[in-house]
Design an enzyme around this catalytic site. Sequence first.
Site, mmCIF file in Angstrom:
data_model
loop_
_atom_site.group_PDB
_atom_site.id
_atom_site.type_symbol
_atom_site.label_atom_id
_atom_site.label_comp_id
_atom_site.label_asym_id
_atom_site.label_seq_id
_atom_site.Cartn_x
_atom_site.Cartn_y
_atom_site.Cartn_z
ATOM 1 N N LYS A 236 1.049 -1.235 -0.040
ATOM 2 C CA LYS A 236 0.007 0.084 -0.140
ATOM 3 C C LYS A 236 0.936 1.304 0.067
ATOM 4 O O LYS A 236 1.604 1.677 1.045
ATOM 5 C CB LYS A 236 -0.939 -0.039 1.198
ATOM 6 N N ARG A 256 -8.413 10.123 -8.257
ATOM 7 C CA ARG A 256 -9.490 9.298 -7.796
ATOM 8 C C ARG A 256 -10.689 10.059 -7.657
ATOM 9 O O ARG A 256 -11.790 9.341 -7.712
ATOM 10 C CB ARG A 256 -9.026 8.765 -6.391
ATOM 11 N N GLU A 286 -0.427 4.094 -8.812
ATOM 12 C CA GLU A 286 -0.075 5.062 -7.822
ATOM 13 C C GLU A 286 1.217 5.689 -8.046
ATOM 14 O O GLU A 286 2.162 5.256 -8.321
ATOM 15 C CB GLU A 286 0.180 4.281 -6.436
#
EC number: 6.5.1.1
Length: 541
Positions: A236, A256, A286
């Site tokens: 993450k 997003r 990301e």
Amino acid sequence: MLLKELAELAMRIASTSSRRDKVSLVSDLIRRSDPEEAYKALLILTGRIFPPSDPRELNVSWATLWKVVSSLSGAEPTGVDAGELVKSIVERRGKRQTALLEEPLTVEEVYKILEAISEAEGPGSKGKREALLTIPFSRADPSEAWLLANAIVGETRLGLNEGLLIESIAQAYGLRKEDVERAVMVLGDPYEIVRRGGKLEFEPVLFRPLKPMLAQSSDSLRSAIEELGRCALEYKLDGVRVQVHKRGDEVRFFSRRMSDITKSLPDVSDQVRYGVRAGEAILEGELIAERDGRPLPFQILIRRFKRRQLDPRLIEEIPLKLYIFDLILLDGSSYLRKPYFERREKLEGLIEDPVSLVRSLITSDPDEGMDFMEEALREGHEGVIAKKLNSPYIPGVRGRYWLKVKETNSLDLVIVAAERGYGRRHRWYSDYYLAARDPESGEFLIVGKTFKGLTDEEFEWITQKLEELSIGKEGKLIRVRPRIVVEVSFNEIQRSPKYKSGFALRFARITRIRDDKSPEEADTIERVREIYEKQIRKFQL
């Protein structure tokens, strides 16, 4: 369509608390209007002006709006409370006569003026925006001015949330609500369906952002693996999530929140051209700022996105690296319904340096998973996300197919009010009231207050934003529209009669400003309650 008609409709919507009546009124508007006209009318009614994927902004603060209105109405600027401003417009403009030969305002004319306001840039742009604002307000009657003022600042307060718009669209076009919901997830917003005259789209469309699939929180890696069984664990990353759309050498990036952020990322566009072996593709990834192979703090990364025009020096100062973790479309074929393991396998053959894949491990062993998570933390990342191997990609859904595991207790909350600080902090609004979202009522309920965690630069930035979002001031306190999302760490959650929510965070600290998240993505009051109840059970063991 006359703006007067839309304003009268808005007042009828505002006067009823019945969801059924609101749906009926909105669906009737959609049915009797041209698709393009209905599209613009709905954007005004909901206070959006532009759809989520449109990067344009009005950049009109309450102070600017007040200046324009007071110059026309003679109102004294005694405050910046939203209700008082609208009241002033309605009452004082109502006492003035509009010239008999003046053409009535239309929705189309007003929308063109709003577009022109958004395009005003550079020296003298503030004066140009004020001059453009004067045009509709000098001709508006009280009801038109009421709607226009609230639409400009995004506070129409008509209760027209996305769910209600979906119901209205379904009723207007005789469609199944479930089908409209699916199409909204793929097209990104309900307005586009109205613009298309009710035509639905269920497959990804290149250069049209989809709503991102979201992860739910899990208390521990062990419980995540127990729930999902054999699953994929991915790092993450502490970065900005992006949706990458590519056709040949044309590359566009969406946040997003589905905003087009391509202009901020010329260097990353080059990475995609060289590092993605596909003619056409929609990918999820990301972006992180890296130096010597380690991620830089999120606060440094976000500087790349805070300016309307990118400073070329920032490209060298804040080098970005793109990590890809999912595949949505490849050379005309949708991958939405394909299982995660197949999407990941396909990515293995598509991605090469300078783009990278997010590190992944497939396991059913919690101990092996913990080793992987500890490695992620040592490398400076947030934790891991556990993903079910046979899960499809479901746009816009926060389900249990993906479970995020982080090291610390944290919530994404929204600032709804603030107070000026003391001593060195007296220049800024630096004590923040933090709120969780109640999806049922649409309210944001306060769960705590903090002044800890931010730098002077961030205090300055938030203070400026809060002034722009102000809906009222009382002494040192400013109340604001719920727009700024912050990530907040805390020690524990307590029951508290102090706040309407019934909860209060202990030792709350803002760990970062979440520019990339919308208020609708903030944690819910149900999530706060869930954490509290798990704490209680833990204490009872």
